[in-house]
Write a protein that holds these residues in place. Structure first.
Motif, PDB file in Angstrom:
ATOM      1  N   THR A 175      -0.352   9.200  -7.520  1.00  0.00           N
ATOM      2  CA  THR A 175      -1.281  10.312  -7.261  1.00  0.00           C
ATOM      3  C   THR A 175      -2.642  10.108  -7.922  1.00  0.00           C
ATOM      4  OG1 THR A 175      -0.373  11.509  -9.162  1.00  0.00           O
ATOM      5  CG2 THR A 175       0.577  11.986  -6.988  1.00  0.00           C
ATOM      6  N   GLU A 176      -2.721   9.173  -8.850  1.00  0.00           N
ATOM      7  CA  GLU A 176      -3.977   8.937  -9.540  1.00  0.00           C
ATOM      8  C   GLU A 176      -4.920   8.052  -8.730  1.00  0.00           C
ATOM      9  OE1 GLU A 176      -4.757  10.455 -12.397  1.00  0.00           O
ATOM     10  OE2 GLU A 176      -2.826  11.461 -12.233  1.00  0.00           O
ATOM     11  N   LYS A 177      -4.383   7.338  -7.754  1.00  0.00           N
ATOM     12  CA  LYS A 177      -5.199   6.393  -6.995  1.00  0.00           C
ATOM     13  C   LYS A 177      -5.748   7.029  -5.726  1.00  0.00           C
ATOM     14  CE  LYS A 177      -3.404   1.879  -8.409  1.00  0.00           C
ATOM     15  NZ  LYS A 177      -2.812   0.603  -7.938  1.00  0.00           N
ATOM     16  N   THR A 178      -7.012   6.745  -5.445  1.00  0.00           N
ATOM     17  CA  THR A 178      -7.619   7.210  -4.201  1.00  0.00           C
ATOM     18  C   THR A 178      -7.290   6.225  -3.080  1.00  0.00           C
ATOM     19  OG1 THR A 178      -9.688   6.000  -4.519  1.00  0.00           O
ATOM     20  CG2 THR A 178      -9.523   8.191  -5.530  1.00  0.00           C
ATOM     21  N   ILE A 179      -7.552   6.635  -1.844  1.00  0.00           N
ATOM     22  CA  ILE A 179      -7.328   5.750  -0.702  1.00  0.00           C
ATOM     23  C   ILE A 179      -8.201   4.502  -0.829  1.00  0.00           C
ATOM     24  CG2 ILE A 179      -7.419   5.530   1.809  1.00  0.00           C
ATOM     25  CD1 ILE A 179      -5.293   7.465   0.814  1.00  0.00           C
ATOM     26  N   ASP A 180      -9.438   4.682  -1.266  1.00  0.00           N
ATOM     27  CA  ASP A 180     -10.342   3.551  -1.447  1.00  0.00           C
ATOM     28  C   ASP A 180      -9.786   2.553  -2.461  1.00  0.00           C
ATOM     29  OD1 ASP A 180     -12.019   4.719   0.333  1.00  0.00           O
ATOM     30  OD2 ASP A 180     -13.576   5.278  -1.111  1.00  0.00           O
ATOM     31  N   GLN A 181      -9.232   3.070  -3.552  1.00  0.00           N
ATOM     32  CA  GLN A 181      -8.695   2.194  -4.590  1.00  0.00           C
ATOM     33  C   GLN A 181      -7.478   1.420  -4.102  1.00  0.00           C
ATOM     34  OE1 GLN A 181      -8.169   5.250  -7.593  1.00  0.00           O
ATOM     35  NE2 GLN A 181      -9.952   4.532  -8.757  1.00  0.00           N
ATOM     36  N   VAL A 182      -6.629   2.092  -3.337  1.00  0.00           N
ATOM     37  CA  VAL A 182      -5.439   1.432  -2.799  1.00  0.00           C
ATOM     38  C   VAL A 182      -5.856   0.335  -1.822  1.00  0.00           C
ATOM     39  CG1 VAL A 182      -3.395   1.716  -1.349  1.00  0.00           C
ATOM     40  CG2 VAL A 182      -3.925   3.412  -3.109  1.00  0.00           C
ATOM     41  N   ALA A 183      -6.798   0.652  -0.948  1.00  0.00           N
ATOM     42  CA  ALA A 183      -7.270  -0.324   0.043  1.00  0.00           C
ATOM     43  C   ALA A 183      -7.787  -1.583  -0.648  1.00  0.00           C
ATOM     44  CB  ALA A 183      -8.354   0.293   0.909  1.00  0.00           C
ATOM     45  N   SER A 184      -8.611  -1.389  -1.668  1.00  0.00           N
ATOM     46  CA  SER A 184      -9.173  -2.515  -2.401  1.00  0.00           C
ATOM     47  C   SER A 184      -8.091  -3.290  -3.140  1.00  0.00           C
ATOM     48  CB  SER A 184     -10.221  -2.009  -3.392  1.00  0.00           C
ATOM     49  OG  SER A 184     -10.732  -3.068  -4.173  1.00  0.00           O
ATOM     50  N   SER A 185      -7.120  -2.558  -3.681  1.00  0.00           N
ATOM     51  CA  SER A 185      -6.055  -3.171  -4.475  1.00  0.00           C
ATOM     52  C   SER A 185      -5.192  -4.127  -3.659  1.00  0.00           C
ATOM     53  CB  SER A 185      -5.179  -2.086  -5.095  1.00  0.00           C
ATOM     54  OG  SER A 185      -4.063  -2.649  -5.738  1.00  0.00           O
ATOM     55  N   VAL A 186      -4.975  -3.822  -2.379  1.00  0.00           N
ATOM     56  CA  VAL A 186      -4.081  -4.647  -1.559  1.00  0.00           C
ATOM     57  C   VAL A 186      -4.831  -5.660  -0.694  1.00  0.00           C
ATOM     58  CG1 VAL A 186      -2.283  -2.881  -1.540  1.00  0.00           C
ATOM     59  CG2 VAL A 186      -3.961  -2.944   0.318  1.00  0.00           C
ATOM     60  N   GLY A 187      -6.144  -5.800  -0.910  1.00  0.00           N
ATOM     61  CA  GLY A 187      -6.856  -6.897  -0.258  1.00  0.00           C
ATOM     62  C   GLY A 187      -7.803  -6.537   0.858  1.00  0.00           C
ATOM     63  N   ALA A 224       0.833  -1.210   0.000  1.00  0.00           N
ATOM     64  CA  ALA A 224       0.000   0.000   0.000  1.00  0.00           C
ATOM     65  C   ALA A 224       0.862   1.253   0.000  1.00  0.00           C
ATOM     66  CB  ALA A 224      -0.923  -0.004   1.223  1.00  0.00           C
ATOM     67  N   CYS A 225       1.988   1.236   0.714  1.00  0.00           N
ATOM     68  CA  CYS A 225       2.881   2.401   0.744  1.00  0.00           C
ATOM     69  C   CYS A 225       3.334   2.779  -0.649  1.00  0.00           C
ATOM     70  CB  CYS A 225       4.094   2.109   1.633  1.00  0.00           C
ATOM     71  SG  CYS A 225       3.737   2.170   3.397  1.00  0.00           S
ATOM     72  N   ASN A 226       3.666   1.789  -1.444  1.00  0.00           N
ATOM     73  CA  ASN A 226       4.100   2.065  -2.815  1.00  0.00           C
ATOM     74  C   ASN A 226       2.946   2.588  -3.662  1.00  0.00           C
ATOM     75  OD1 ASN A 226       6.782   1.202  -2.433  1.00  0.00           O
ATOM     76  ND2 ASN A 226       6.206  -0.932  -2.751  1.00  0.00           N
ATOM     77  N   GLU A 227       1.773   1.998  -3.473  1.00  0.00           N
ATOM     78  CA  GLU A 227       0.632   2.401  -4.293  1.00  0.00           C
ATOM     79  C   GLU A 227       0.104   3.784  -3.903  1.00  0.00           C
ATOM     80  OE1 GLU A 227      -2.379  -0.304  -5.230  1.00  0.00           O
ATOM     81  OE2 GLU A 227      -1.002  -1.953  -5.680  1.00  0.00           O
ATOM     82  N   LEU A 228       0.311   4.187  -2.660  1.00  0.00           N
ATOM     83  CA  LEU A 228      -0.132   5.518  -2.233  1.00  0.00           C
ATOM     84  C   LEU A 228       0.658   6.627  -2.916  1.00  0.00           C
ATOM     85  CD1 LEU A 228      -0.676   4.885   1.591  1.00  0.00           C
ATOM     86  CD2 LEU A 228      -2.436   5.567  -0.052  1.00  0.00           C
ATOM     87  N   LEU A 229       1.832   6.286  -3.432  1.00  0.00           N
ATOM     88  CA  LEU A 229       2.637   7.286  -4.139  1.00  0.00           C
ATOM     89  C   LEU A 229       2.085   7.580  -5.531  1.00  0.00           C
ATOM     90  CD1 LEU A 229       6.221   6.066  -3.175  1.00  0.00           C
ATOM     91  CD2 LEU A 229       4.779   7.766  -2.040  1.00  0.00           C
TER      92      LEU A 229
END
Length: 244
Positions: free
Chosen positions: A193-205, A186-191
């Motif tokens: 800028t196109e992804k929202t917090i919701d999208q990152v959360a869903s992406s990592v499970g 998630a730390c990498n995906e939060l960088l």
């Protein structure tokens, strides 16, 4: 030759559950001779096997137990074909023994042989299993349906065995290990800028953004938004290729 209906009727005359089979396999897998023998003793005690029990019923029960041993041998000795084939040969010969006492005694001797093998090769087996489990978790942690039960089923072990093994081999429990893999990703995906917090959360499970935010704050000491904002500021302070 038994017909299908007769076989079912005979099987109903003894108790040998899937859970009991798993317990025996787990004990053999661990090289725990005492535990495997105690479980097998309880199988015979619970079924009240004695001289009055019909030989056909005894043979069916022994067949179920031998099938369990075969599963364990094929898994445990898969890398040592010669020893595996010899053990299988010994198991097949067990069915040719004349008396029930000889057959049962042979099964207990086989427990000793299998456990001796496991304990002599425990280091290499544990290393291999640890590598396989970690690789599986690293490949599947994004799956929100990943669970201790599904992982245990994949590796044909009980949940308790999986939990104990992971803790002994990594120093982490199952939940902490999967959480760490998800949050580090998630730390990498939060960088991004196109992804929202919701999208990152869903992406990592994570199925819940609230659970993700809470886990992130507990693990790192700050929220995903704070992390994303702070890292963006740090990036702005770094020199760019076209800047001075």
């Amino acid at each position: 030759v038994l017909e299908y209906g007769q076989s079912l009727e005979m099987n109903s005359m003894f108790r040998y559950s899937v859970e009991t089979e798993k317990m025996i396999i787990n004990a053999l897998r661990c090289g725990n001779e005492k535990s495997a023998q105690e479980i097998l003793k309880s199988v015979f005690a619970n079924n009240q096997i004695d001289h009055s029990t019909p030989r056909m019923v005894i043979d069916l029960l022994l067949g179920e137990i031998e099938a369990t041993f075969l599963k364990a041998i094929l898994e445990i000795m898969s890398k040592e074909k010669e020893q595996m084939n010899q053990m299988i040969s010994n198991l097949l010969n067990n069915g040719r023994l004349i008396t029930t006492t000889e057959s049962i005694s042979s099964l207990f001797s086989m427990i000793e042989d299998i456990c001796d093998y496991v304990n002599q090769h425990k280091g290499s087996h544990n290393d291999y299993l640890k590598k396989e489990i970690l690789s599986y978790l690293e490949s599947n942690f994004r799956n929100a349906n990943l669970s201790r039960g599904s992982v245990a089923e994949h590796f044909n072990v009980s949940e308790s065995y999986l939990s104990t093994f992971i803790h002994e081999q990594t120093g982490e429990n199952y939940v902490s290990l999967v959480e760490r893999l998800r949050l580090e990703c998630a730390c990498n995906e939060l960088l991004d800028t196109e992804k929202t917090i919701d999208q990152v959360a869903s992406s990592v499970g994570y199925t819940s953004t609230h659970s993700f935010r809470r886990a992130f704050k507990r693990y790192y000491g700050y929220t995903p938004v704070q992390y994303k904002t702070d890292r963006a500021k740090q990036e702005d302070l770094l020199p760019h290729e076209d800047g001075i």
